[in-house]
Motif scaffolding. Structure first.
Motif, PDB file in Angstrom:
ATOM      1  N   ALA A  96       0.835  -1.203   0.000  1.00  0.00           N
ATOM      2  CA  ALA A  96       0.000   0.000   0.000  1.00  0.00           C
ATOM      3  C   ALA A  96       0.871   1.254   0.000  1.00  0.00           C
ATOM      4  O   ALA A  96       0.579   2.221  -0.713  1.00  0.00           O
ATOM      5  N   LYS A  97       1.938   1.248   0.780  1.00  0.00           N
ATOM      6  CA  LYS A  97       2.861   2.395   0.811  1.00  0.00           C
ATOM      7  C   LYS A  97       3.504   2.601  -0.561  1.00  0.00           C
ATOM      8  O   LYS A  97       3.602   3.730  -1.044  1.00  0.00           O
ATOM      9  N   LYS A  98       3.931   1.500  -1.167  1.00  0.00           N
ATOM     10  CA  LYS A  98       4.567   1.582  -2.485  1.00  0.00           C
ATOM     11  C   LYS A  98       3.567   2.083  -3.529  1.00  0.00           C
ATOM     12  O   LYS A  98       3.895   2.948  -4.354  1.00  0.00           O
ATOM     13  N   ASP A  99       2.340   1.564  -3.493  1.00  0.00           N
ATOM     14  CA  ASP A  99       1.304   1.999  -4.438  1.00  0.00           C
ATOM     15  C   ASP A  99       0.976   3.483  -4.258  1.00  0.00           C
ATOM     16  O   ASP A  99       0.779   4.205  -5.232  1.00  0.00           O
ATOM     17  N   LEU A 100       0.917   3.928  -3.007  1.00  0.00           N
ATOM     18  CA  LEU A 100       0.624   5.334  -2.721  1.00  0.00           C
ATOM     19  C   LEU A 100       1.746   6.234  -3.230  1.00  0.00           C
ATOM     20  O   LEU A 100       1.480   7.272  -3.842  1.00  0.00           O
ATOM     21  N   GLU A 101       2.976   5.810  -3.019  1.00  0.00           N
ATOM     22  CA  GLU A 101       4.116   6.591  -3.506  1.00  0.00           C
ATOM     23  C   GLU A 101       4.118   6.648  -5.035  1.00  0.00           C
ATOM     24  O   GLU A 101       4.332   7.700  -5.626  1.00  0.00           O
ATOM     25  N   THR A 102       3.844   5.511  -5.673  1.00  0.00           N
ATOM     26  CA  THR A 102       3.777   5.457  -7.138  1.00  0.00           C
ATOM     27  C   THR A 102       2.671   6.370  -7.654  1.00  0.00           C
ATOM     28  O   THR A 102       2.857   7.108  -8.628  1.00  0.00           O
ATOM     29  N   MET A 103       1.509   6.325  -7.004  1.00  0.00           N
ATOM     30  CA  MET A 103       0.386   7.158  -7.406  1.00  0.00           C
ATOM     31  C   MET A 103       0.744   8.641  -7.286  1.00  0.00           C
ATOM     32  O   MET A 103       0.459   9.433  -8.185  1.00  0.00           O
ATOM     33  N   ASN A 104       1.385   9.020  -6.187  1.00  0.00           N
ATOM     34  CA  ASN A 104       1.787  10.419  -5.997  1.00  0.00           C
ATOM     35  C   ASN A 104       2.822  10.854  -7.028  1.00  0.00           C
ATOM     36  O   ASN A 104       2.735  11.954  -7.577  1.00  0.00           O
ATOM     37  N   ASN A 105       3.797   9.989  -7.301  1.00  0.00           N
ATOM     38  CA  ASN A 105       4.819  10.314  -8.302  1.00  0.00           C
ATOM     39  C   ASN A 105       4.205  10.480  -9.684  1.00  0.00           C
ATOM     40  O   ASN A 105       4.551  11.409 -10.422  1.00  0.00           O
ATOM     41  N   THR A 106       3.294   9.594 -10.039  1.00  0.00           N
ATOM     42  CA  THR A 106       2.623   9.684 -11.341  1.00  0.00           C
ATOM     43  C   THR A 106       1.788  10.956 -11.428  1.00  0.00           C
ATOM     44  O   THR A 106       1.814  11.649 -12.446  1.00  0.00           O
ATOM     45  N   ALA A 107       1.078  11.275 -10.344  1.00  0.00           N
ATOM     46  CA  ALA A 107       0.262  12.497 -10.331  1.00  0.00           C
ATOM     47  C   ALA A 107       1.142  13.732 -10.496  1.00  0.00           C
ATOM     48  O   ALA A 107       0.773  14.672 -11.224  1.00  0.00           O
ATOM     49  N   ASP A 108       2.306  13.747  -9.874  1.00  0.00           N
ATOM     50  CA  ASP A 108       3.234  14.873 -10.018  1.00  0.00           C
ATOM     51  C   ASP A 108       3.711  15.007 -11.460  1.00  0.00           C
ATOM     52  O   ASP A 108       3.763  16.109 -12.011  1.00  0.00           O
ATOM     53  N   LYS A 109       4.053  13.880 -12.076  1.00  0.00           N
ATOM     54  CA  LYS A 109       4.522  13.889 -13.464  1.00  0.00           C
ATOM     55  C   LYS A 109       3.421  14.359 -14.410  1.00  0.00           C
ATOM     56  O   LYS A 109       3.667  15.156 -15.313  1.00  0.00           O
ATOM     57  N   VAL A 110       2.205  13.872 -14.188  1.00  0.00           N
ATOM     58  CA  VAL A 110       1.066  14.271 -15.025  1.00  0.00           C
ATOM     59  C   VAL A 110       0.827  15.773 -14.900  1.00  0.00           C
ATOM     60  O   VAL A 110       0.657  16.467 -15.901  1.00  0.00           O
TER      61      VAL A 110
END
Length: 173
Positions: A96-110
């Motif tokens: 869950a932590k990894k998924d949340l970090e990935t989601m935040n990183n992707t949102a920042d890139k978008v």
């Protein structure tokens, strides 16, 4: 516990900033004079018609950004609940932590890609990352020439760290 709170607060801050930034950037309302002469009234009517047309054109983008924000928020809440749940296994919490970090990183890139696209003169854009790694981009424009499409593909490929062959670009008024 403090790390969980930091992740949760960071997620909420990013989502809040995205919404604030979106509404700040897209608030193109111009003041209208309040003169009562015939010419002023005609100008007011013309401005209202223009504003209505602009609002109708950007409704597609506003609706998409709102829906995407709501979906991200729901996913973040779900992941936070897994992290905060005392009955979650260590593996579930870590995933869950990894998924949340990935989601935040992707949102920042978008968000950065959208900012760069709008800096190129487009009123709005949608950048959607597919599960297969492809990225679909929709820009607000009547038409798009090849040079503009290539420029957008380059921006998105660089920001999203994918091959430009995985980026497709389309338009919506």
């Amino acid at each position: 516990m403090a790390k969980r709170q930091t992740i949760w607060l960071s997620t909420m801050m990013v989502l809040s900033l995205m919404l604030i930034g979106f509404y700040t950037v897209n608030n193109n309302v111009e003041p209208v004079t309040t003169e009562t002469s015939k010419v002023a009234k005609d100008n007011q009517d013309q401005n209202k018609e223009t504003e209505t047309a602009v609002m109708e054109q950007s409704d597609f983008f506003v609706a998409y950004h709102m829906k995407e924000g709501e979906e991200m928020s729901a996913k973040a809440e779900l992941l936070q609940s897994v992290i905060a749940n005392a009955q979650s296994s260590a593996e579930e919490v870590e995933k869950a932590k990894k998924d949340l970090e990935t989601m935040n990183n992707t949102a920042d890139k978008v968000e950065k890609a959208i900012d760069m696209i709008t800096a190129e003169g487009f009123p709005d854009a949608i950048v959607k990352v597919q599960q297969d790694g492809k990225v679909n981009v929709t820009v607000q424009a009547k038409e798009l020439d090849k040079k503009q499409a290539v420029k957008i593909m380059g921006i998105v490929a660089k920001e999203m760290q994918v091959s430009s062959s995985k980026v497709s670009v389309g338009v919506h008024e």
